[in-house]
Design a protein around this motif. Structure first.
Motif, PDB file in Angstrom:
ATOM      1  N   LEU A 152      -4.360   3.378 -11.657  1.00  0.00           N
ATOM      2  CA  LEU A 152      -5.547   2.762 -11.047  1.00  0.00           C
ATOM      3  C   LEU A 152      -5.320   1.272 -10.815  1.00  0.00           C
ATOM      4  CD1 LEU A 152      -8.395   4.538 -13.053  1.00  0.00           C
ATOM      5  CD2 LEU A 152      -7.900   4.805 -10.602  1.00  0.00           C
ATOM      6  N   LYS A 153      -4.684   0.620 -11.786  1.00  0.00           N
ATOM      7  CA  LYS A 153      -4.381  -0.807 -11.635  1.00  0.00           C
ATOM      8  C   LYS A 153      -3.454  -1.045 -10.448  1.00  0.00           C
ATOM      9  CE  LYS A 153      -1.277  -3.236 -13.840  1.00  0.00           C
ATOM     10  NZ  LYS A 153      -0.415  -3.782 -14.842  1.00  0.00           N
ATOM     11  N   GLU A 154      -2.450  -0.203 -10.285  1.00  0.00           N
ATOM     12  CA  GLU A 154      -1.515  -0.342  -9.165  1.00  0.00           C
ATOM     13  C   GLU A 154      -2.235  -0.136  -7.831  1.00  0.00           C
ATOM     14  OE1 GLU A 154       1.817  -1.151  -9.182  1.00  0.00           O
ATOM     15  OE2 GLU A 154       1.657  -1.503 -11.339  1.00  0.00           O
ATOM     16  N   LEU A 155      -3.116   0.847  -7.768  1.00  0.00           N
ATOM     17  CA  LEU A 155      -3.876   1.090  -6.544  1.00  0.00           C
ATOM     18  C   LEU A 155      -4.797  -0.088  -6.228  1.00  0.00           C
ATOM     19  CD1 LEU A 155      -4.771   4.854  -7.086  1.00  0.00           C
ATOM     20  CD2 LEU A 155      -3.226   3.940  -5.332  1.00  0.00           C
ATOM     21  N   ARG A 156      -5.394  -0.659  -7.268  1.00  0.00           N
ATOM     22  CA  ARG A 156      -6.271  -1.825  -7.078  1.00  0.00           C
ATOM     23  C   ARG A 156      -5.480  -3.023  -6.593  1.00  0.00           C
ATOM     24  NH1 ARG A 156      -7.081  -6.110  -9.854  1.00  0.00           N
ATOM     25  NH2 ARG A 156      -6.137  -5.315 -11.742  1.00  0.00           N
ATOM     26  N   ILE A 199      -4.639  10.522  -7.157  1.00  0.00           N
ATOM     27  CA  ILE A 199      -5.810   9.762  -7.605  1.00  0.00           C
ATOM     28  C   ILE A 199      -6.525   9.163  -6.399  1.00  0.00           C
ATOM     29  CG2 ILE A 199      -6.566   7.705  -8.866  1.00  0.00           C
ATOM     30  CD1 ILE A 199      -4.232   8.343 -10.875  1.00  0.00           C
ATOM     31  N   PHE A 200      -5.767   8.570  -5.493  1.00  0.00           N
ATOM     32  CA  PHE A 200      -6.343   7.964  -4.297  1.00  0.00           C
ATOM     33  C   PHE A 200      -7.090   9.017  -3.470  1.00  0.00           C
ATOM     34  CE2 PHE A 200      -6.076   6.830   0.208  1.00  0.00           C
ATOM     35  CZ  PHE A 200      -6.758   5.623   0.186  1.00  0.00           C
ATOM     36  N   LEU A 201      -6.484  10.165  -3.272  1.00  0.00           N
ATOM     37  CA  LEU A 201      -7.124  11.222  -2.486  1.00  0.00           C
ATOM     38  C   LEU A 201      -8.378  11.741  -3.182  1.00  0.00           C
ATOM     39  CD1 LEU A 201      -3.983  13.153  -1.194  1.00  0.00           C
ATOM     40  CD2 LEU A 201      -5.499  11.634   0.114  1.00  0.00           C
ATOM     41  N   TYR A 202      -8.334  11.854  -4.505  1.00  0.00           N
ATOM     42  CA  TYR A 202      -9.522  12.269  -5.247  1.00  0.00           C
ATOM     43  C   TYR A 202     -10.656  11.268  -5.025  1.00  0.00           C
ATOM     44  CZ  TYR A 202     -12.825  13.310  -8.907  1.00  0.00           C
ATOM     45  OH  TYR A 202     -13.995  13.593  -9.579  1.00  0.00           O
ATOM     46  N   LEU A 203     -10.349   9.974  -5.188  1.00  0.00           N
ATOM     47  CA  LEU A 203     -11.366   8.948  -5.000  1.00  0.00           C
ATOM     48  C   LEU A 203     -11.864   8.931  -3.557  1.00  0.00           C
ATOM     49  CD1 LEU A 203      -9.841   6.022  -7.108  1.00  0.00           C
ATOM     50  CD2 LEU A 203     -11.776   7.501  -7.714  1.00  0.00           C
ATOM     51  N   ALA A 204     -10.961   9.117  -2.600  1.00  0.00           N
ATOM     52  CA  ALA A 204     -11.351   9.117  -1.190  1.00  0.00           C
ATOM     53  C   ALA A 204     -12.301  10.274  -0.883  1.00  0.00           C
ATOM     54  CB  ALA A 204     -10.114   9.199  -0.298  1.00  0.00           C
ATOM     55  N   ASN A 205     -12.114  11.397  -1.559  1.00  0.00           N
ATOM     56  CA  ASN A 205     -12.959  12.569  -1.314  1.00  0.00           C
ATOM     57  C   ASN A 205     -14.270  12.551  -2.093  1.00  0.00           C
ATOM     58  OD1 ASN A 205     -11.425  14.056   0.576  1.00  0.00           O
ATOM     59  ND2 ASN A 205     -10.007  14.614  -1.042  1.00  0.00           N
ATOM     60  N   ASN A 206     -14.307  11.813  -3.206  1.00  0.00           N
ATOM     61  CA  ASN A 206     -15.469  11.899  -4.088  1.00  0.00           C
ATOM     62  C   ASN A 206     -16.204  10.594  -4.331  1.00  0.00           C
ATOM     63  OD1 ASN A 206     -15.220  14.746  -4.826  1.00  0.00           O
ATOM     64  ND2 ASN A 206     -13.295  14.085  -5.711  1.00  0.00           N
ATOM     65  N   CYS A 207     -15.576   9.481  -4.110  1.00  0.00           N
ATOM     66  CA  CYS A 207     -16.165   8.205  -4.527  1.00  0.00           C
ATOM     67  C   CYS A 207     -16.108   7.172  -3.403  1.00  0.00           C
ATOM     68  CB  CYS A 207     -15.431   7.675  -5.758  1.00  0.00           C
ATOM     69  SG  CYS A 207     -15.392   8.844  -7.122  1.00  0.00           S
ATOM     70  N   MET A 212       0.836  -1.205   0.000  1.00  0.00           N
ATOM     71  CA  MET A 212       0.000   0.000   0.000  1.00  0.00           C
ATOM     72  C   MET A 212       0.871   1.257   0.000  1.00  0.00           C
ATOM     73  SD  MET A 212      -3.012  -0.833   2.678  1.00  0.00           S
ATOM     74  CE  MET A 212      -3.378  -2.548   2.989  1.00  0.00           C
ATOM     75  N   PHE A 213       1.874   1.281   0.881  1.00  0.00           N
ATOM     76  CA  PHE A 213       2.753   2.454   0.952  1.00  0.00           C
ATOM     77  C   PHE A 213       3.531   2.631  -0.344  1.00  0.00           C
ATOM     78  CE2 PHE A 213       2.804   1.471   5.705  1.00  0.00           C
ATOM     79  CZ  PHE A 213       1.735   2.315   5.945  1.00  0.00           C
ATOM     80  N   LYS A 214       3.941   1.514  -0.940  1.00  0.00           N
ATOM     81  CA  LYS A 214       4.657   1.586  -2.223  1.00  0.00           C
ATOM     82  C   LYS A 214       3.750   2.211  -3.292  1.00  0.00           C
ATOM     83  CE  LYS A 214       6.766  -1.465  -5.630  1.00  0.00           C
ATOM     84  NZ  LYS A 214       7.034  -2.872  -5.962  1.00  0.00           N
TER      85      LYS A 214
END
Length: 132
Positions: A91-95, A50-58, A38-40
């Protein structure tokens, strides 16, 4: 850079701890590997944005505006100044790190933050600081 700042803070905080105090927080090797991934993933500035955007909006269970919910990969890339294919890679890496979930709905792919993972990260930092 944010992750490095967090680690610097933790190291500075733990400088005042003894080995005995540090040993109170035990984590198994499977969890260490998962948190490391996760940290990587979050160490890349674009993935963090991208993660912060999704965390705030989705976030699952929350109502977002139609504009927030319907942001395409291309539009997200424009906001970051990167190509849609690069956004897809991030997005793939975050998933793969377990930070977001993705599901195809017809022609669209919905993405959202994996709330259980966010809870685990919060507990990780809370426990690393001695439960405070």
């Amino acid at each position: 850079m944010l992750i490095f700042s967090i680690f610097k803070y933790l190291i500075k905080t733990f400088n005042h701890c003894t080995i005995l105090h540090m040993s109170k927080y035990k984590i198994n090797s499977k969890d260490v590997t998962a948190f490391s991934e996760m940290f990587k993933a979050l160490s890349n500035p674009y993935r963090l944005q991208i993660f912060l955007y999704l965390a705030n909006n989705c976030y699952p269970g929350e109502i977002s505006t139609p504009e927030e919910m319907r942001t395409s990969v291309g539009e997200l890339g424009e906001g970051l100044g990167i190509a849609a294919s690069t956004v897809s890679h991030h997005l793939k890496e975050l998933r793969q790190a377990g930070l977001i979930r993705m599901e195809r709905k017809g022609k669209n792919i919905e993405c959202w933050v994996e709330s259980n993972t966010v809870t685990q990260l919060a507990l990780f930092f809370k426990n690393a600081k001695g439960g405070k």
